[in-house]
Enzyme design. Sequence first.
Site, PDB file in Angstrom:
ATOM      1  N   ARG A  27       7.047   2.391  -8.114  1.00 12.32           N
ATOM      2  CA  ARG A  27       8.125   2.408  -7.120  1.00 12.32           C
ATOM      3  C   ARG A  27       9.079   3.587  -7.311  1.00 12.32           C
ATOM      4  NH1 ARG A  27       8.649  -2.399  -4.447  1.00 12.32           N
ATOM      5  NH2 ARG A  27      10.777  -1.873  -3.886  1.00 12.32           N
ATOM      6  N   TRP A  74      13.960   5.885  -8.075  1.00  7.55           N
ATOM      7  CA  TRP A  74      13.462   6.954  -7.202  1.00  7.55           C
ATOM      8  C   TRP A  74      14.713   7.504  -6.539  1.00  7.55           C
ATOM      9  CZ3 TRP A  74      13.302   7.894  -1.830  1.00  7.55           C
ATOM     10  CH2 TRP A  74      12.436   8.928  -1.442  1.00  7.55           C
ATOM     11  N   GLU A 481      -5.858  12.271   7.099  1.00 10.00           N
ATOM     12  CA  GLU A 481      -5.753  11.495   5.858  1.00 10.00           C
ATOM     13  C   GLU A 481      -6.226  12.332   4.667  1.00 10.00           C
ATOM     14  OE1 GLU A 481      -4.288   9.033   4.869  1.00 10.00           O
ATOM     15  OE2 GLU A 481      -5.314   8.390   3.066  1.00 10.00           O
ATOM     16  N   LYS A 485      -3.933  13.330   1.438  1.00  8.51           N
ATOM     17  CA  LYS A 485      -4.330  13.051   0.042  1.00  8.51           C
ATOM     18  C   LYS A 485      -4.238  14.322  -0.787  1.00  8.51           C
ATOM     19  CE  LYS A 485      -4.177   9.622  -0.135  1.00  8.51           C
ATOM     20  NZ  LYS A 485      -4.007   8.665   0.898  1.00  8.51           N
TER      21      LYS A 485
HETATM   22  O1  M6R Z   1       2.899   0.400   2.205  1.00  9.84           O
HETATM   23  P1  M6R Z   1       2.671   1.175   3.459  1.00  9.84           P
HETATM   24  O2  M6R Z   1       1.243   1.217   3.874  1.00  9.84           O
HETATM   25  O3  M6R Z   1       3.552   0.725   4.593  1.00  9.84           O
HETATM   26  O4  M6R Z   1       3.102   2.653   3.095  1.00  9.84           O
HETATM   27  C1  M6R Z   1       3.145   3.664   4.056  1.00  9.84           C
HETATM   28  C2  M6R Z   1       3.158   5.038   3.404  1.00  9.84           C
HETATM   29  O5  M6R Z   1       4.302   5.204   2.631  1.00  9.84           O
HETATM   30  C3  M6R Z   1       1.927   5.256   2.509  1.00  9.84           C
HETATM   31  O6  M6R Z   1       0.750   5.037   3.220  1.00  9.84           O
HETATM   32  C4  M6R Z   1       1.916   6.678   1.938  1.00  9.84           C
HETATM   33  O7  M6R Z   1       1.717   7.599   2.970  1.00  9.84           O
HETATM   34  C5  M6R Z   1       0.832   6.793   0.863  1.00  9.84           C
HETATM   35  N1  M6R Z   1       1.422   7.232  -0.371  1.00  9.84           N
HETATM   36  C6  M6R Z   1      -0.223   7.758   1.182  1.00  9.84           C
HETATM   37  O8  M6R Z   1      -1.172   7.878   0.175  1.00  9.84           O
END
Ligand code: M6R
Length: 608
Positions: A27, A74, A481, A485
């Site tokens: 987190r 954070w 995507e 990444k």
């Molecule tokens: O928990 P969530 O799917 O709502 O999170 C959304 C984004 O913060 C999350 O997908 C983020 O983009 C990832 N770190 C990507 O790998």
Amino acid sequence: MCGIVGAIARRNVAKILLEGLSRLEYRGYDSSGVAINNLDGVSSHRAVGKVQALRDKFTAEPLDGKIGIAHTRWATHGKPTEANAHPHFSGEDLALVHNGIIENHEPLRRELKAKGYEFKSETDTEVIVHLIHDALKTEPDLLKAVQNVLTKLHGAFAIGVVKNDENGRFIAARKGSPLVVGVGIEENFIASDQLALLHVTDQFIFLEEGDVVELTRDQVTIFDEKGEVQERPISVFNHNVDATDKGEFRHYMMKEIYEQSSVISACLEGRISETKVLTSCFGAESEFLKDIENVHIVACGTSYHAGMVAKYWIEDLAGIPCSVEVASEYRYRKVAVPKKTLFLTLSQSGETADTLAALRMAKELGYLTTLAICNVPSSTLVRESALTLLTNAGPEIGVASTKAFTTQLTALLITSVAIAVENGLSAEKEQELVQAMRSLPAYINDALAQDAHIKVIADRFANKHNALFLGRGTMFPIALEGSLKLKEISYIHAEAYPAGELKHGPLALVDEDMPIIALVPHNDMLDKLKSNLQEVAARGGELYVFADKETDLHNEDNIVFTEVPKVDRILEPIVHTIPLQLLSYHVAVVKGTDVDQPRNLAKSVTVE
Ligand code: M6R
């Protein structure tokens, strides 16, 4: 973001808190801290960087006590320094940890300064602890003082508060940020996520918005926003604790990439028969499916990319309009909602602040119903949505989302077919799609077989500063995507374009230093995509082509070929995701970045 833990027990709580923080590092990991309440007062350690730095401080100077609170940060307000690390104090006896953002911290800070309070940090959090200190002057009961102060705060918070002369209890509260209570035997806990407490209990109470909790060793008393005592149900955690182990893998991300075949099976289980999608997976109220005339999908980051793929599926299979939007935009604009529209959110964590805010707004806009596709059964998103389809991916620890994404796609495919069936999809086509879904776990394993080859080509990216990803149709969101990444964990600037857009601008970027990653399944877009690749090759661009054998593409002078299994068209976006995850992973390893905890990011984005 930020993670908090708190404990009251008959034993020393220091180890429990440190272990909880390590489990919450996903987190945030800018700094961490612990405050322990014992008969001598409230003592604390804080350290910049990961929880290990805090552990080192405990090794050098142990703290001992039976009540404590802890935090991993954070940074939002103020740099990651020790002064800004939590817990924050008012005087020497009152300490607080906070996750969230206090939006009205500036006027509150001015008021407190006028009363003589001195601020030692740049954080928004410090106002809360001084406000409680101030409130205690007229309301000596800590619980009531906290309740009074919470009415003055605008924004989001989950807090834990300890006070020196309160040796038998501590107080916690949540509004807008997640907080669970862990129930033990003669010991009780709080945490931002139940994962943080699995080493001490598997019994959890999920607090509701506005709840304030008084925790003693033997009792947990919950007060709602109106101050009335409430009983909330206890849930028993049903995942294997080992899911949070790295096992034989060097990083969680790689472990999670390799789990995809089995978690996709778990996602499909009980949702499809040999021939059909089982609509019972949406719960007793699955009749909503026959009324849907439109779909609005709202999500963030990787989840948003999954939503973009679903738009192609829903419009193609069901023939009804589907729009996809990032939650941070949706929530701040006036949205026109056509009649009989399904509001569909996607979230791994179910705690993403923007997605939750979008859901809350949508509930006022006359949607047909709200459906959450989510990985965390106990999350706020699940609890606040009318309907849920869980992705069953198990805990995802790596900050870069991998198995959560492919299981979201799987759940979205189930949903798209279910909607399509109500919109005239033939039984024969449904059976064909379901058969395809059943072969998905095997195809994932086939795609993983390219790991060693991808590791070799990843070396060529180590000194690159930019990369361009191209795809057409459902491959475009997968290109997005893949680029997310790569930038997320290897810090290489990457962009993604629909391949047909290349000549409208991005082609100007192409030269011998720019790797172009092209996703090329053998489908009816193949010839068009091959022409796009010619445009790149003609300008000296280095092409990394991910394609199946039937495309007749192979290694050539300026083409590095990676084979992806040939699959049914509907499965292409899911299967093509795997090599891109492997590529970004291996590039990050070559570059020596922190794969599981990349800089500046956090797993669960619980602030705006
Ligand atoms: O928990 P969530 O799917 O709502 O999170 C959304 C984004 O913060 C999350 O997908 C983020 O983009 C990832 N770190 C990507 O790998």
